[in-house]
Scaffold this active site. Structure first.
Site, PDB file in Angstrom:
ATOM      1  N   ASP B 101       0.858  -1.181   0.000  1.00 15.90           N
ATOM      2  CA  ASP B 101       0.000   0.000   0.000  1.00 15.90           C
ATOM      3  C   ASP B 101       0.897   1.236   0.000  1.00 15.90           C
ATOM      4  OD1 ASP B 101      -1.842  -2.032   0.384  1.00 15.90           O
ATOM      5  OD2 ASP B 101      -2.821  -1.092   2.108  1.00 15.90           O
ATOM      6  N   LYS B 163      -7.040   3.157  -2.390  1.00 20.00           N
ATOM      7  CA  LYS B 163      -7.341   3.038  -0.958  1.00 20.00           C
ATOM      8  C   LYS B 163      -7.606   4.442  -0.451  1.00 20.00           C
ATOM      9  CE  LYS B 163      -4.762   1.704   3.256  1.00 20.00           C
ATOM     10  NZ  LYS B 163      -3.615   0.936   3.809  1.00 20.00           N
ATOM     11  N   LYS B 192     -10.133  -0.166  -1.523  1.00 17.61           N
ATOM     12  CA  LYS B 192      -9.913  -0.493  -0.103  1.00 17.61           C
ATOM     13  C   LYS B 192     -10.306   0.715   0.733  1.00 17.61           C
ATOM     14  CE  LYS B 192      -6.341  -1.670   3.363  1.00 17.61           C
ATOM     15  NZ  LYS B 192      -4.953  -2.127   3.607  1.00 17.61           N
TER      16      LYS B 192
END
Lengths: 225, 225
Positions: B101, B163, B192
């Site tokens: 990430d 995300k 996400k």
């Protein structure tokens, strides 16, 4: 042997020489960095402190004019791998930074792994030598025993300064922490106070406690008094 | 063409398969990471999400047992140099992470430099391929136009997911942001949701809005309902 004490500033304007004018917000733009550098020149701040992506721009704007560029490594969590922190620091210097403020591996200290803390600092010190490295302890996450231990590890690993705070945790610099670190550190190590510093009175109290550098994003307000 | 929708969980316990059990606090110790991994196994979380220094430990603890390890790059500010983010991501994978990430270069987006944002993501995607990369937009710092632009840049650069949040800025995931990103992204990109997610009801609302993964440090409380 004690570290030679710098003269305290008599006026807010004189505090500028101690201040690293700091902009580490993730959303800082190129225009924000230009403004920061113009303020550093106008007020005579000692340095600017920026995330690595902004270093080359700031170095070009400030070249040969007084304030130098400080950047950061492993910031603000300190939980990266040492080789990555070392590369980050070396690249920041290559882009024009003169000093690097790295975050200690706080989790390694909390895990009782002092050797990992020391190796992590050594890797960064070696990567940028002879440029000075400051080690951010994030004092608000440590008890006094941990602060003293971390200070000793930083000193042994060749840090030029220990620094109290990232400004991203729940508290910043306190006079008590600066005094504790000044008492714990040897004369070769300076103290940088940072985090939540907004007034000339705070700056004076932190310098009296033994700080030599002040990291602040409120520099212009501080030096206007 | 739309992305195939996963079945929504009918019970809190079923939410575990969507949750990346997250521990990114700077003071997290080895013992904290061991506890996190034990909880991931006990509750059946999809993954654990950790800073790079903890990845090798978690990967060893979880090897072959279901939950995989997610790590982060340029976290949480995103304002580092691309080559450093790319090395950080590659090293995390080398230590045992299966997904990375990364935080988008938010300052570059704010500076109007979409090309730099895209190159930065591409560098990380290339460094860890074929492992999936999620691009953290930090939606609370962006307006809706910027969110959609960033989502498109991430998609073009080869991100597997966008995300919403790091959990370190002033706000986390919202249903409105997840819906906006789901509408903006093509079918190859997942969403996400992360930041401030503490209840099963929040998880359900975010999944209904189009999220496929939930990043949370409150996983055990969520799946107990």
């Amino acid at each position: 042997m004690t570290r030679p004490r710098l003269d305290l500033p008599s006026t807010p304007a004189q505090a500028a020489a101690f201040i690293e004018h700091t902009l580490l917000r993730p959303e800082a733009s190129a225009a924000d960095v230009e403004r920061l550098c113009q303020e550093a020149l106008r007020f005579g701040f000692r340095a600017v402190c920026l995330n690595p992506w902004h270093v080359s721009r700031a170095a070009a704007l400030l070249a040969g004019q007084g304030p130098f560029v400080v950047s950061v490594a492993g910031f603000p969590l300190g939980a990266g791998l040492s080789r990555v922190k070392a590369l980050e620091a070396a690249e920041a210097v290559r882009q024009g930074a003169f000093e690097v403020d790295m975050v200690m591996n706080i989790g390694a200290l909390k895990s009782g792994d002092a050797a990992a803390v020391a190796r992590d600092i050594e890797a960064v010190v070696r990567a940028v030598a002879p440029c000075p490295v400051k080690v951010i302890l994030e004092t608000c996450l440590l008890d006094d025993r941990e602060k003293v231990l971390a200070c000793g590890l930083a000193e042994q690993a060749g840090a030029a300064f220990v620094k109290t705070s990232t400004g991203f945790a729940r508290a910043g610099a306190s006079v008590a922490d600066v005094a504790l670190l000044r008492a714990a550190a040897g004369p070769k190590v300076g103290i940088k106070a940072s985090g939540g510093i907004r007034t000339f009175e705070q700056v004076l109290a932190l310098l009296r406690a033994g700080a030599e550098r002040i990291g602040a994003s409120a520099g212009p307000a501080i030096v206007r008094g």
